[in-house]
Design a protein around this motif. Structure first.
Motif, PDB file in Angstrom:
ATOM      1  N   ILE C 399     -12.305  10.555  37.867  1.00 28.87           N
ATOM      2  CA  ILE C 399     -11.333  11.128  38.794  1.00 28.87           C
ATOM      3  C   ILE C 399     -10.783  12.424  38.193  1.00 28.87           C
ATOM      4  CG2 ILE C 399      -9.145  10.730  39.980  1.00 28.87           C
ATOM      5  CD1 ILE C 399      -9.838   7.671  39.680  1.00 28.87           C
ATOM      6  N   GLU C 400     -10.891  13.491  38.976  1.00 29.01           N
ATOM      7  CA  GLU C 400     -10.468  14.794  38.446  1.00 29.01           C
ATOM      8  C   GLU C 400      -8.974  14.769  38.156  1.00 29.01           C
ATOM      9  OE1 GLU C 400     -12.174  18.015  40.534  1.00 29.01           O
ATOM     10  OE2 GLU C 400     -11.660  19.457  38.959  1.00 29.01           O
ATOM     11  N   GLY C 401      -8.586  15.330  37.024  1.00 32.22           N
ATOM     12  CA  GLY C 401      -7.187  15.321  36.645  1.00 32.22           C
ATOM     13  C   GLY C 401      -6.827  14.101  35.818  1.00 32.22           C
ATOM     14  N   GLU C 402      -7.328  12.950  36.247  1.00 32.74           N
ATOM     15  CA  GLU C 402      -7.007  11.741  35.493  1.00 32.74           C
ATOM     16  C   GLU C 402      -8.003  11.505  34.349  1.00 32.74           C
ATOM     17  OE1 GLU C 402      -6.452   8.353  38.017  1.00 32.74           O
ATOM     18  OE2 GLU C 402      -6.283   6.995  36.288  1.00 32.74           O
ATOM     19  N   HIS C 403      -9.289  11.747  34.646  1.00 33.20           N
ATOM     20  CA  HIS C 403     -10.313  11.503  33.621  1.00 33.20           C
ATOM     21  C   HIS C 403     -10.902  12.782  33.041  1.00 33.20           C
ATOM     22  CE1 HIS C 403     -10.989   7.444  35.806  1.00 33.20           C
ATOM     23  NE2 HIS C 403     -10.204   7.276  34.782  1.00 33.20           N
ATOM     24  N   PHE C 404     -10.839  13.854  33.786  1.00 30.45           N
ATOM     25  CA  PHE C 404     -11.477  15.082  33.277  1.00 30.45           C
ATOM     26  C   PHE C 404     -10.910  16.319  33.974  1.00 30.45           C
ATOM     27  CE2 PHE C 404     -13.628  14.619  37.262  1.00 30.45           C
ATOM     28  CZ  PHE C 404     -14.040  15.889  37.637  1.00 30.45           C
ATOM     29  N   THR C 405     -11.084  17.443  33.304  1.00 35.43           N
ATOM     30  CA  THR C 405     -10.958  18.743  33.969  1.00 35.43           C
ATOM     31  C   THR C 405     -12.148  19.556  33.487  1.00 35.43           C
ATOM     32  OG1 THR C 405      -9.510  19.381  32.153  1.00 35.43           O
ATOM     33  CG2 THR C 405      -8.452  18.855  34.262  1.00 35.43           C
ATOM     34  N   LEU C 406     -12.589  20.488  34.298  1.00 35.64           N
ATOM     35  CA  LEU C 406     -13.700  21.341  33.868  1.00 35.64           C
ATOM     36  C   LEU C 406     -13.117  22.522  33.100  1.00 35.64           C
ATOM     37  CD1 LEU C 406     -15.996  21.331  37.007  1.00 35.64           C
ATOM     38  CD2 LEU C 406     -16.638  20.602  34.710  1.00 35.64           C
ATOM     39  N   ASN C 407     -13.616  22.764  31.893  1.00 37.19           N
ATOM     40  CA  ASN C 407     -13.098  23.900  31.128  1.00 37.19           C
ATOM     41  C   ASN C 407     -13.888  25.159  31.448  1.00 37.19           C
ATOM     42  OD1 ASN C 407     -15.480  23.726  29.694  1.00 37.19           O
ATOM     43  ND2 ASN C 407     -14.570  22.585  28.003  1.00 37.19           N
ATOM     44  N   LYS C 408     -13.562  26.265  30.748  1.00 40.51           N
ATOM     45  CA  LYS C 408     -14.161  27.520  31.194  1.00 40.51           C
ATOM     46  C   LYS C 408     -15.649  27.635  30.857  1.00 40.51           C
ATOM     47  CE  LYS C 408     -12.178  30.243  27.339  1.00 40.51           C
ATOM     48  NZ  LYS C 408     -11.502  29.149  26.624  1.00 40.51           N
ATOM     49  N   GLU C 409     -16.144  26.803  29.911  1.00 40.03           N
ATOM     50  CA  GLU C 409     -17.602  26.805  29.686  1.00 40.03           C
ATOM     51  C   GLU C 409     -18.308  25.949  30.732  1.00 40.03           C
ATOM     52  OE1 GLU C 409     -16.369  25.282  26.056  1.00 40.03           O
ATOM     53  OE2 GLU C 409     -15.310  27.176  26.261  1.00 40.03           O
ATOM     54  N   GLY C 410     -17.539  25.394  31.630  1.00 41.32           N
ATOM     55  CA  GLY C 410     -18.163  24.525  32.626  1.00 41.32           C
ATOM     56  C   GLY C 410     -18.465  23.149  32.086  1.00 41.32           C
ATOM     57  N   LEU C 411     -17.822  22.777  30.985  1.00 42.52           N
ATOM     58  CA  LEU C 411     -17.999  21.441  30.437  1.00 42.52           C
ATOM     59  C   LEU C 411     -16.735  20.622  30.699  1.00 42.52           C
ATOM     60  CD1 LEU C 411     -19.734  22.347  27.072  1.00 42.52           C
ATOM     61  CD2 LEU C 411     -20.793  21.373  29.110  1.00 42.52           C
ATOM     62  N   LEU C 412     -16.832  19.338  30.393  1.00 42.22           N
ATOM     63  CA  LEU C 412     -15.705  18.462  30.691  1.00 42.22           C
ATOM     64  C   LEU C 412     -14.701  18.443  29.551  1.00 42.22           C
ATOM     65  CD1 LEU C 412     -17.758  15.389  31.938  1.00 42.22           C
ATOM     66  CD2 LEU C 412     -16.826  17.245  33.306  1.00 42.22           C
ATOM     67  N   SER C 413     -13.415  18.528  29.909  1.00 43.52           N
ATOM     68  CA  SER C 413     -12.370  18.261  28.922  1.00 43.52           C
ATOM     69  C   SER C 413     -11.774  16.925  29.271  1.00 43.52           C
ATOM     70  CB  SER C 413     -11.269  19.319  28.987  1.00 43.52           C
ATOM     71  OG  SER C 413     -11.802  20.566  28.685  1.00 43.52           O
ATOM     72  N   ARG C 414     -11.709  16.067  28.288  1.00 36.12           N
ATOM     73  CA  ARG C 414     -11.155  14.749  28.534  1.00 36.12           C
ATOM     74  C   ARG C 414      -9.701  14.727  28.088  1.00 36.12           C
ATOM     75  NH1 ARG C 414     -14.479  12.266  32.051  1.00 36.12           N
ATOM     76  NH2 ARG C 414     -16.613  12.143  31.278  1.00 36.12           N
ATOM     77  N   PRO C 415      -8.831  14.055  28.825  1.00 30.95           N
ATOM     78  CA  PRO C 415      -7.423  14.000  28.431  1.00 30.95           C
ATOM     79  C   PRO C 415      -7.224  13.127  27.199  1.00 30.95           C
ATOM     80  CG  PRO C 415      -7.834  12.563  30.291  1.00 30.95           C
ATOM     81  CD  PRO C 415      -9.107  13.314  30.040  1.00 30.95           C
ATOM     82  N   ASP C 416      -6.035  13.224  26.600  1.00 29.13           N
ATOM     83  CA  ASP C 416      -5.733  12.394  25.428  1.00 29.13           C
ATOM     84  C   ASP C 416      -5.767  10.927  25.829  1.00 29.13           C
ATOM     85  OD1 ASP C 416      -5.413  14.608  23.921  1.00 29.13           O
ATOM     86  OD2 ASP C 416      -3.233  14.732  24.233  1.00 29.13           O
ATOM     87  N   GLY C 417      -6.242  10.122  24.933  1.00 25.68           N
ATOM     88  CA  GLY C 417      -6.261   8.686  25.194  1.00 25.68           C
ATOM     89  C   GLY C 417      -7.474   8.249  25.982  1.00 25.68           C
ATOM     90  N   PHE C 418      -8.320   9.212  26.398  1.00 25.88           N
ATOM     91  CA  PHE C 418      -9.489   8.848  27.192  1.00 25.88           C
ATOM     92  C   PHE C 418     -10.455   7.964  26.412  1.00 25.88           C
ATOM     93  CE2 PHE C 418     -13.842   9.591  28.658  1.00 25.88           C
ATOM     94  CZ  PHE C 418     -13.708   9.221  29.980  1.00 25.88           C
ATOM     95  N   GLU C 419     -10.540   8.261  25.094  1.00 26.84           N
ATOM     96  CA  GLU C 419     -11.521   7.520  24.296  1.00 26.84           C
ATOM     97  C   GLU C 419     -11.161   6.040  24.186  1.00 26.84           C
ATOM     98  OE1 GLU C 419      -9.645   9.985  23.230  1.00 26.84           O
ATOM     99  OE2 GLU C 419      -8.314   9.047  21.752  1.00 26.84           O
ATOM    100  N   LYS C 420      -9.913   5.702  24.535  1.00 28.87           N
ATOM    101  CA  LYS C 420      -9.531   4.281  24.465  1.00 28.87           C
ATOM    102  C   LYS C 420     -10.021   3.511  25.693  1.00 28.87           C
ATOM    103  CE  LYS C 420      -5.527   4.436  21.441  1.00 28.87           C
ATOM    104  NZ  LYS C 420      -4.835   5.725  21.729  1.00 28.87           N
TER     105      LYS C 420
END
Lengths: 299, 313, 546
Positions: C399-420
């Protein structure tokens, strides 16, 4: 007091050695599985754990218990084992009792039909379609009804019942008892060892069955424990192999962990599924000794 | 006419027993004989998409699948391996539970007897997947316990390839089969032994018969019937691996590409060639072949058992 | 006696007929019902011509948005490892239901024959997701052709699909019954975030030991063999080389030998026909006789391979792309003093680069809308949703915003705590049944395992793409498929015997024997079949794409 002859000592020595060897080779691997199941999986890979867990952990069991709808599966398994065993032993017992009579008309035909049924099978597709038409698919009764008559057990039972002297049955028949009464009042009590054996075989068969659960039941609430654990073992294997080919947030929690491996999960799984059924045996054991009555009647 | 009335008379007399037997047979007809119609696909060009009726309407291909199997370049090897594995199991795995049951019966101490008996059937509950995991841990070349022990004792200088060399496959199979089935199948024989009249032993002791004579003259004869039944049943399932029916599991798990010269058997090979491709017809043909062999085996063994010992199914 | 058996057989056949009649009836009933339903649908349709070419994925009147009322499909997932078998537990499935109204009653296959049994007995669930013997589903009796459903219920969708995908999936009868997932078209492939499959074979070597011996350059196979010799001086008990079961041997790949089709200009043959194997076998046999590996490595299944490599007593490994990351994690967890690193550049053979990776991929997994589907309209529209950028992002990334945002390289940025979060919580990456190669590429390239991504990027330049080849492989239920399986089987056992031969002469003899046996099985028939099929499909690709 009995005097022990040389022969007695010799036999006892041999028997003791046999028992000791059997004891070691059967207990040790089980014990080995137990300690591995309590060991850190990654640590266990290095090998060399033979007497005691090196890096003790209960993580393997936590993983097994957390990833399963264990309770309902356990309940289904107990239910099918109890109902399936009791009904099948009675049903197979009555049919076998009838077939154990040498004077039974068509006996040969019946026996041939039974033996053929043991070896020829139509395969999965016709069985599936049959169960569909009998409305057994996705029903608890698919665990019970198709197994009511076990050919293998019937043959063993028939051979035991044949040994029972006709005189016993005749004496009751003259009193006007019907065959069912004879079966329950006479045959069952004097054949406890064979009933205990067949019940044990049957119970263990039911407890370990997973194939029917995989093929004929899709409702997760009706899956058996053995199926769940088989599935877990397969998954543990698969995810290790697959791990890779899927992205990392796609991994099971099981895999992200560095404390357990497919091997340790397998061992823990085996303990969970085996221990309940093993506990039953000591209760059955006394019936193996009770069957002596048969001999005393015979004499 | 007279014959008929005699027949009706005895039928009436055993009416109840006939009802029990017929219920059993009806059960078999529904659950075994009706699905058996599916065997027909062993001779048909059956496609899964043609559904149930397709089993009967699809084209006959005669013995096509049997020919395919017999002409397979691995045919001889697969048949030889299957027979070797089955026969060796019969020779080694079958008698051990009997000997073990007799040995258990000779134990005076009831506690020891109970403990050993309970323990001996533990391996039966360990699934073959797990058994192979253990075989690997104990027998592998890198850090297996057995290889380490043998090297330490100076019996061998280099670790042996228990898992990869074809020559070790059968010993592993036989030993693991004995280990897994010994305690379990002994249960049947123990049940038979416990039905023996204790007076017979007492009488023999009075006659001055020693232990060995008692085993030979009382225990063995009284479980002879059971032994023969179990032997006939084992022979019937000879190709499946005897009573335990373990041939497939063992060949599938202990077998691998490196030891295939010994480990490839009928069941594993035809699984790969048939069911793995969803070729149910081919699988049915090979299954039928096995069934026919089994039935021949069980009838002939039953015939000989009757001839020789007077006992049989 | 005879009479008795006759009566018995009569009774038997009677009962059988009764049971049979029972099924026959129910199946015709079903067909009738279907037919009448279809009539109704046809009548309800009003004729109106719309220009669909102007519709884009973002258009508000795109078909899947028209009806988002709740609907439940029974669905069969033919993958035993599928982690989730209950809909609505993980966040992604909850979100799908929220947006489309679709939920699923899932049956997960534990055994591959199960789906075949369902197919034969006419009991298929409404949706099937599989990659196994898929041609059996390319049948109008079994599943709805997508093209018909699209025309009827989502006409604009046809204009949004890449035409080459349609060619990739077109059956003999001109319909397409599915569009396989995870296909990267030429445009996707040009994007640097799109990489080959993480399952690709690759070679990994012990970094710590390489450091100890001064990191000699490894450019050719001979260099590598020199390194083996040096390492063996230091660690006489170490296994020099282990191959992951199921992965193609790196040494063979460096010799230009894949266990894929062998293509020589316009001839397509079984890989056994690749003459490169001969030289490779000589090398492998030589390595075996020198003791760089033991016969036991061929006996390993996945689990045992893991155990042996994890023990830290192995110098180099053929694995897949994440192998280094995977084992380094284990080495750390088990405090084993070892580190693997991928050998990125393929090695040369006698100064020549022969390495090649043939990609004949037309995608991975197929979704079939079976004839048992009661709402085929909603099913095809659900497919359309999964295909849309919105659906792809949701299923591939979360879910965009909750699980990821697209960064400027066009890759995914995961929010803090996602790895849990675990896959059971999120469900990310499972439900992308219409994922394109692009979206898959983005999620792989955003992975935390850096060695894996580097490995895949290094393989990419050597990949040769040719989807037309996928049609040359024998289809289910053909004699050629049986031949192919037999030759695969032959090769997989004989290669071990050739490699472990006690002398080179013996190895050569065994190789020749294998080739003879392959001919006896019917290699030529198979090769002719594949070459022929390839010629046809090549023409089809050319004409349809022009």
């Amino acid at each position: 007091m009995k005097i022990r002859s040389k022969e007695d000592v010799f036999i006892e020595l041999i028997v003791s050695i046999i028992l000791l060897v059997v004891f070691i080779i059967t207990v040790y691997p089980f014990f080995y599985a137990l300690i591995i199941s309590f060991n850190n999986g990654i640590d266990a890979i290095r090998g060399g754990i033979f007497l005691w867990p090196r890096d003790f952990t209960t993580e393997n069991y936590k993983a097994v218990f957390s990833s399963l709808r264990l309770l309902s599966a356990f309940f289904v398994s107990v239910l099918r084992t109890v109902i399936g065993t009791v009904t099948s032993v009675i049903f197979t017992g009555i049919v076998s009792y009838s077939l154990s009579h040498k004077e039974l008309l068509f006996r040969k035909t019946y026996m041939n039909l039974i033996i053929f049924a043991m070896f020829f099978s139509g395969g999965l597709i016709p069985t599936f379609i049959l169960f569909k038409n009998l409305h057994l698919l996705n029903s608890f009764w698919v665990y019970i009804i198709p197994y009511q008559f076990s050919v293998f057990n019937a043959i063993i039972m028939i051979s035991f019942f044949r040994e029972i002297p006709d005189a016993i049955k005749e004496s009751v028949r003259i009193d006007g008892a019907n065959e069912l009464t004879i079966f329950f009042r006479i045959i069952v009590p004097i054949s406890t060892p064979v009933f205990a054996t067949i019940a044990l075989f049957n119970g263990v068969f039911h407890w370990n069955s997973w194939f029917d659960s995989a093929f004929f039941v899709t409702d997760n609430k009706l899956k058996t424990l053995s199926f769940m654990l088989m599935d877990l073992i397969k998954q543990a294997d698969m995810t290790r192999v697959m791990a890779a080919t899927v992205s990392d947030y796609q991994r099971l929690d099981m895999q992200g962990s560095t404390t357990y491996t497919a091997e340790t999960i397998r061992m823990a799984t085996m303990m969970v599924v085996t221990i309940p059924i093993i506990c039953i045996y000591p209760f059955l054991q006394k019936y193996f000794i009770k069957g002596i009555m048969l001999g005393s009647v015979k004499g | 006419m007279l014959k008929k009335t005699a027949f009706m008379k005895s039928f009436k007399k055993q009416f109840e027993l006939q009802v029990f037997a017929i219920i059993g047979i009806i059960f078999l007809i529904i659950f075994s004989y009706i699905p058996m119609a599916g065997i027909i696909i062993a001779f048909k060009d059956y496609k899964l998409t043609s559904g149930l009726l397709g089993m009967f309407t699809s084209e006959w291909v005669g013995l096509k699948y049997f020919r395919e199997f017999v002409n397979d370049i691995n045919f001889t090897m697969v048949v030889r391996n299957t027979i070797a594995m089955s026969m060796l199991k019969l020779v080694f795995t079958f008698p051990i539970p009997i000997l073990f049951a007799i040995a258990l019966n000779e134990v005076g101490n009831q506690k020891v007897k109970r403990v050993v008996q309970t323990v001996s059937y533990l391996p039966h509950f360990i699934s073959w997947v797990v058994v192979y995991g253990m075989i690997f841990s104990f027998f592998n070349q890198q850090n297996g316990l057995i290889n380490q022990l043998l090297v330490k004792m100076g019996l061998i200088s280099d670790s042996l390839l228990f898992l990869a060399e074809a020559e070790y496959f059968l010993p592993l199979v036989i030993l693991s089969d004995i280990w897994k089935g010994m305690g379990w199948w002994a249960i049947i024989f123990l049940a038979a032994i416990s039905s023996v009249d204790p007076c017979l032993y007492e009488a023999a002791i009075v006659d001055g018969a020693g232990r060995i004579r008692r085993i030979w003259n009382i225990t063995l004869p009284s479980i002879k019937g059971t032994i023969i039944i179990v032997l006939i049943l084992s022979l019937g399932n000879l190709l499946g691996g005897g009573l335990g029916g373990s041939n497939f599991d063992q060949a599938y798990l202990i077998g691998n590409k490196a030891n295939f010269r010994a480990s490839e058997i009928l069941q594993t090979y035809t699984l790969r060639m048939g069911l793995a491709q969803g070729r149910f017809a081919y699988a049915a043909a090979i299954g039928l072949l096995q069934s026919v062999i089994s039935v021949i085996l069980i009838y002939s063994s039953n015939f000989f058992a009757r001839k020789i010992t007077g006992e049989g199914l | 006696m005879i009479k008795r058996t006759r009566i018995l057989s009569l009774a038997l056949s009677l009962i059988f007929l009764l049971v049979l009649a029972g099924c026959g009836q129910s199946s015709t009933e079903l067909e009738d019902k279907e037919a009448s339903e279809q009539d109704e649908a046809n009548q309800g349709e009003t004729v109106n011509e719309v220009d669909y070419s102007s519709i884009t994925w973002d258009s508000p009147d795109i078909s899947w948005k028209q009806d988002t009322s709740p609907v439940t499909f029974t669905a069969y997932i033919d993958y035993g490892w599928w982690q989730i078998d209950t809909w609505g537990v993980c966040q992604v499935t909850q979100e799908i239901t929220k947006r489309t109204g679709v939920s699923m009653d899932i049956v997960k296959g534990t055994d591959r024959t199960y789906l075949q049994v369902l197919l034969a007995s006419g009991e298929l669930p409404e949706l099937v997701y599989t990659d196994y013997l898929v041609q059996r589903f390319w049948e109008p009796k079994v599943s709805y052709p997508w093209n018909e459903l699209i025309e009827e219920y989502a006409p604009e969708y046809m204009h949004l699909i890449d035409p080459i995908e349609i060619v990739n999936n077109t059956a003999q009868d001109g319909n397409f019954y599915t569009l396989k997932s995870h296909y990267a078209n030429n445009q996707d492939w040009k994007d640097e975030r799109v990489v080959p499959s993480p399952g690709s074979s690759s070679f990994h070597i012990r970094e710590d030991i390489m450091n100890e011996i001064g990191n000699p350059d490894i450019e050719t196979i001979d260099d590598l063999l020199d390194v083996y010799e040096q390492v063996r001086q230091k660690y006489p008990d170490m296994l020099m080389y282990v191959k992951r079961p199921g992965s193609w041997d790196s040494f063979a790949l460096w010799y230009g030998c894949e266990k894929n089709l062998y293509v020589d200009s316009d001839t397509v043959s079984h890989y056994i026909s690749n003459p490169g194997w001969f030289e490779y076998f000589k090398l492998a046999n030589n390595m075996y006789r020198k003791g760089y590996f033991t016969k036991e490595i061929f006996a390993y299944a996945g689990d045992q391979y893991n155990q042996v490599v994890s023990s830290g007593n192995v110098f180099s490994v053929t694995g897949n792309a994440p192998t280094s990351d995977q084992f380094n994690e284990i080495f750390e967890g088990g405090n084993t003093d070892a580190k693997l690193t991928p050998l990125l550049n393929p090695l040369k053979v006698n100064g020549e680069m022969k390495y090649v990776q043939l990609n004949m991929g037309t995608g991975w997994s197929s979704t079939f809308i079976t004839k048992n589907n009661k709402n085929p309209d909603r099913a095809i529209r659900y497919i359309e949703f999964l295909n849309s950028p919105e659906g792809q992002k949701l299923t591939n990334f979360g879910i965009e915003g909750e699980h990821f945002t697209l960064n400027k390289e066009g890759l995914l940025s995961r929010p803090d705590g996602f790895e849990k979060l675990t896959i059971n919580d999120t469900g990310i990456g499972l439900w992308c049944w219409r994922s394109s190669g692009m979206y898959e590429g983005i999620s792989i390239s955003s992975d935390s395992r850096k060695d894996m991504i580097e490995t895949l990027k290094a393989i990419k330049p050597y990949v040769v793409r040719n989807p037309a080849l996928s049609f040359s492989k024998p289809a289910a239920d053909t004699d050629e498929l049986t031949i192919m399986v037999q030759i695969d089987e032959l090769f997989s056992t004989r290669e071990i015997e050739i490699i472990t031969a006690s002398s080179e002469a013996e190895a050569i003899e065994k190789y020749n024997q294998m080739m003879e046996d392959a001919k006896a099985i019917g290699l030529e028939q198979l090769n002719n079949y594949m070459t022929e099929k390839y010629a046809i499909s090549k023409v089809r690709y050319e004409t349809l794409l022009d």
